[in-house]
Design a protein around this motif. Structure first.
Motif, short mmCIF file in Angstrom:
data_model
loop_
_atom_site.label_atom_id
_atom_site.label_comp_id
_atom_site.label_asym_id
_atom_site.label_seq_id
_atom_site.Cartn_x
_atom_site.Cartn_y
_atom_site.Cartn_z
N LEU A 1 10.51 33.10 10.04
CA LEU A 1 9.02 32.63 9.38
C LEU A 1 9.50 31.85 8.32
CD1 LEU A 1 7.25 35.34 11.16
CD2 LEU A 1 7.75 32.99 11.69
N ILE A 2 9.72 32.19 7.18
CA ILE A 2 10.20 31.94 6.19
C ILE A 2 11.19 30.63 5.81
CG2 ILE A 2 10.34 32.16 3.66
CD1 ILE A 2 7.52 33.49 5.00
N HIS A 3 12.37 30.24 6.28
CA HIS A 3 12.97 30.08 6.46
C HIS A 3 13.98 28.93 7.68
CE1 HIS A 3 14.61 30.75 2.33
NE2 HIS A 3 14.71 32.16 2.56
N THR A 4 13.06 28.24 8.11
CA THR A 4 12.73 28.11 9.32
C THR A 4 13.94 27.47 9.98
OG1 THR A 4 10.18 28.07 9.18
CG2 THR A 4 11.37 27.29 10.75
N ASN A 5 14.56 27.99 11.64
CA ASN A 5 15.25 27.44 12.40
C ASN A 5 14.28 27.55 13.16
OD1 ASN A 5 17.82 26.96 13.70
ND2 ASN A 5 19.38 27.15 12.21
N TRP A 6 14.19 26.76 14.30
CA TRP A 6 13.52 26.22 15.62
C TRP A 6 14.29 26.98 16.25
CZ3 TRP A 6 8.99 27.33 15.87
CH2 TRP A 6 7.63 27.36 13.99
N PRO A 7 15.67 26.15 17.16
CA PRO A 7 17.01 27.10 18.13
C PRO A 7 16.51 29.01 17.80
CG PRO A 7 17.42 24.93 17.05
CD PRO A 7 16.02 25.51 15.83
N SER A 8 17.03 29.53 16.14
CA SER A 8 17.19 30.24 15.76
C SER A 8 16.38 31.40 16.48
CB SER A 8 17.55 30.92 14.62
OG SER A 8 19.61 30.00 14.68
N LEU A 9 14.53 30.86 15.62
CA LEU A 9 13.84 31.31 15.84
C LEU A 9 13.52 32.07 17.20
CD1 LEU A 9 11.36 32.97 14.27
CD2 LEU A 9 10.09 30.16 14.33
N VAL A 10 13.26 31.05 18.31
CA VAL A 10 13.60 31.19 19.43
C VAL A 10 14.57 32.34 19.85
CG1 VAL A 10 13.85 29.70 22.35
CG2 VAL A 10 12.21 28.87 20.29
#
Length: 85
Positions: free
Chosen positions: A52-61
């Motif tokens: 949430l701080i160091h956003t990486n959208w594929p990893s977040l999903v």
């Protein structure tokens, strides 16, 4: 020198949880589902904080799905425990 902030450190702890859970699954003949899925859920939650701080959208999903599967596994273990007693 690499500067690691608290969110990156939290992410590393989450990563260690997920790797540890996978190692536990591979090592144990009959793994405890509460340990396995609980550790995976903790790892996904900690990695989510980092992402949430160091956003990486594929990893977040991916962590969202990882957490959902862990919750499903915990719910399945609870249902199984109730039918056994």
């Amino acid at each position: 020198m690499i500067d690691i902030d608290i969110y990156t450190a939290v992410g590393f702890v989450g990563m260690a949880c997920i790797i540890g859970a996978y190692g536990y699954l591979t090592w144990k003949e009959d793994p405890n589902p509460y340990i396995l899925h609980g550790t995976n859920l903790a790892g996904a939650a900690l990695l989510t904080v980092s992402l949430l701080i160091h956003t990486n959208w594929p990893s977040l999903v991916l962590e969202g799905f990882w957490a959902a599967i862990a919750i499903w596994g915990l719910a399945k273990a609870l249902r199984s425990r109730r039918t056994q007693t």
